[in-house]
Design an enzyme around this catalytic site. Structure first.
Site, PDB file in Angstrom:
ATOM      1  N   GLY A  60      11.166  -0.587   0.982  1.00 14.45           N
ATOM      2  CA  GLY A  60      11.415   0.846   1.000  1.00 14.45           C
ATOM      3  C   GLY A  60      12.005   1.462  -0.247  1.00 14.45           C
ATOM      4  O   GLY A  60      12.344   2.648  -0.249  1.00 14.45           O
ATOM      5  N   TRP A  62      10.619   2.304  -3.126  1.00 14.75           N
ATOM      6  CA  TRP A  62       9.812   3.400  -3.680  1.00 14.75           C
ATOM      7  C   TRP A  62       9.974   4.653  -2.825  1.00 14.75           C
ATOM      8  O   TRP A  62      10.073   5.759  -3.353  1.00 14.75           O
ATOM      9  CB  TRP A  62       8.340   2.986  -3.778  1.00 14.75           C
ATOM     10  CG  TRP A  62       8.030   2.210  -5.020  1.00 14.75           C
ATOM     11  CD1 TRP A  62       8.898   1.467  -5.770  1.00 14.75           C
ATOM     12  CD2 TRP A  62       6.766   2.113  -5.670  1.00 14.75           C
ATOM     13  NE1 TRP A  62       8.252   0.904  -6.840  1.00 14.75           N
ATOM     14  CE2 TRP A  62       6.937   1.278  -6.800  1.00 14.75           C
ATOM     15  CE3 TRP A  62       5.505   2.622  -5.398  1.00 14.75           C
ATOM     16  CZ2 TRP A  62       5.892   0.955  -7.665  1.00 14.75           C
ATOM     17  CZ3 TRP A  62       4.453   2.307  -6.260  1.00 14.75           C
ATOM     18  CH2 TRP A  62       4.645   1.487  -7.379  1.00 14.75           C
ATOM     19  N   ASP A  89       3.460   0.251   6.204  1.00 20.44           N
ATOM     20  CA  ASP A  89       3.432  -1.157   5.813  1.00 20.44           C
ATOM     21  C   ASP A  89       3.144  -2.006   7.043  1.00 20.44           C
ATOM     22  O   ASP A  89       3.454  -1.616   8.170  1.00 20.44           O
ATOM     23  CB  ASP A  89       4.762  -1.587   5.192  1.00 20.44           C
ATOM     24  CG  ASP A  89       4.612  -2.821   4.303  1.00 20.44           C
ATOM     25  OD1 ASP A  89       4.785  -2.689   3.085  1.00 20.44           O
ATOM     26  OD2 ASP A  89       4.297  -3.910   4.823  1.00 20.44           O
ATOM     27  N   ASP A 105      -1.415  -1.801  10.155  1.00 22.52           N
ATOM     28  CA  ASP A 105      -2.469  -2.054   9.175  1.00 22.52           C
ATOM     29  C   ASP A 105      -3.394  -0.847   9.155  1.00 22.52           C
ATOM     30  O   ASP A 105      -4.116  -0.602  10.128  1.00 22.52           O
ATOM     31  CB  ASP A 105      -3.231  -3.317   9.580  1.00 22.52           C
ATOM     32  CG  ASP A 105      -4.276  -3.742   8.561  1.00 22.52           C
ATOM     33  OD1 ASP A 105      -4.645  -2.908   7.704  1.00 22.52           O
ATOM     34  OD2 ASP A 105      -4.742  -4.895   8.634  1.00 22.52           O
ATOM     35  N   ASP A 134       2.318  -0.029  -3.742  1.00 22.43           N
ATOM     36  CA  ASP A 134       2.965  -1.233  -4.267  1.00 22.43           C
ATOM     37  C   ASP A 134       2.453  -2.456  -3.499  1.00 22.43           C
ATOM     38  O   ASP A 134       3.107  -3.501  -3.474  1.00 22.43           O
ATOM     39  CB  ASP A 134       4.490  -1.110  -4.130  1.00 22.43           C
ATOM     40  CG  ASP A 134       5.239  -2.053  -5.053  1.00 22.43           C
ATOM     41  OD1 ASP A 134       4.692  -2.395  -6.112  1.00 22.43           O
ATOM     42  OD2 ASP A 134       6.372  -2.448  -4.715  1.00 22.43           O
ATOM     43  N   LYS A 174      -0.137  -0.831  -7.949  1.00 20.71           N
ATOM     44  CA  LYS A 174       0.245  -2.078  -8.610  1.00 20.71           C
ATOM     45  C   LYS A 174      -0.978  -2.964  -8.730  1.00 20.71           C
ATOM     46  O   LYS A 174      -1.797  -3.052  -7.821  1.00 20.71           O
ATOM     47  CB  LYS A 174       1.327  -2.803  -7.811  1.00 20.71           C
ATOM     48  CG  LYS A 174       1.685  -4.160  -8.414  1.00 20.71           C
ATOM     49  CD  LYS A 174       3.051  -4.640  -7.983  1.00 20.71           C
ATOM     50  CE  LYS A 174       3.078  -5.087  -6.544  1.00 20.71           C
ATOM     51  NZ  LYS A 174       4.438  -5.596  -6.193  1.00 20.71           N
TER      52      LYS A 174
END
EC number: 2.1.1.166
Length: 221
Positions: A60, A62, A89, A105, A134, A174
């Site tokens: 968490g 970000w 997430d 998901d 990320d 990322k």
């Protein structure tokens, strides 16, 4: 023995890492917050009033950074932020003030529909300003397999951004240098007018981690 030496070396580096110490002092859950902070300070990504989606958000940091930026606005009153942050997430995440979190998901239709619903509500039915990703796969050490996994996650973020970003919006993902890296950059160039590669100082020197930024969506042919 070699594995133990590696673990001790990593632990020593982690404990003495200035970004780890800074995160502890400033209340961030992970040193990754400073990667986003450096990119944001360079590229001015996060501004008051934005709607931001954070993919692969746990633990968490970000979301914390984005939330703090939206709170730092003259229009942020009565304890509310000026804008919205929606985080998702597979893993659980401790609540972050003012951040809406979905655990699941988003490749699954029910989770994706929930994400879309929350985003539409947060944006007042409009498209969003910024997608952050990320997300990272579990790396196997097998180059071609890892490259495919990395590219797949970047593709997921890119597809989501294409469908939900404003034309002037931005996507930051990322990535890792490897056999599929140039293909990912080329995909960004096909879909964004401005593409930049970023390697913030908070990324460890030994890591192949890098970030790709796309801004201003190109019109779909």
């Amino acid at each position: 023995m070699a594995k133990n030496k590696f673990n001790h070396s990593w632990l020593h580096d982690h404990i003495n890492d200035p970004y780890v110490k800074m995160a502890q002092r400033e209340g961030y859950r992970a040193r990754a917050a400073y990667k986003l902070k450096e990119i944001d300070e360079q590229d001015k990504l996060i501004r008051p009033g934005q709607v931001i989606v954070d993919l692969g958000a746990a633990p968490g940091s970000w979301s914390q950074y984005a939330r703090n930026k939206l709170a730092d606005s003259p229009r942020a009153k009565d304890g509310r932020i000026d804008g919205a942050v929606v985080a998702i997430d597979l893993l659980p995440m401790e609540p972050v003030a003012d951040v809406t979190f979905i655990q699941g998901d988003f490749r699954e239709e029910s989770v994706f529909r929930e994400l879309e619903s929350v985003v539409l509500d947060a944006s007042g039915g409009n498209k969003i300003d910024l997608v952050l990703s990320d997300m990272a796969p579990n790396l196997s050490g097998v180059a071609f397999a890892d490259a495919a996994r990395i590219e797949y996650l970047c593709d997921l973020a890119l597809e989501f951004a294409q469908a939900h970003l404003k034309p002037e919006g931005a996507l930051l993902v990322k990535c890792f240098h490897g056999s599929g890296y140039s293909q990912i950059v080329e995909k960004f160039k096909r879909h964004f007018k401005v593409v930049a590669k970023r390697k913030p100082k908070a990324s460890r020197d030994k890591s192949s981690e890098t970030f790709i930024l796309g801004r201003y969506l190109k019109a779909v042919d």
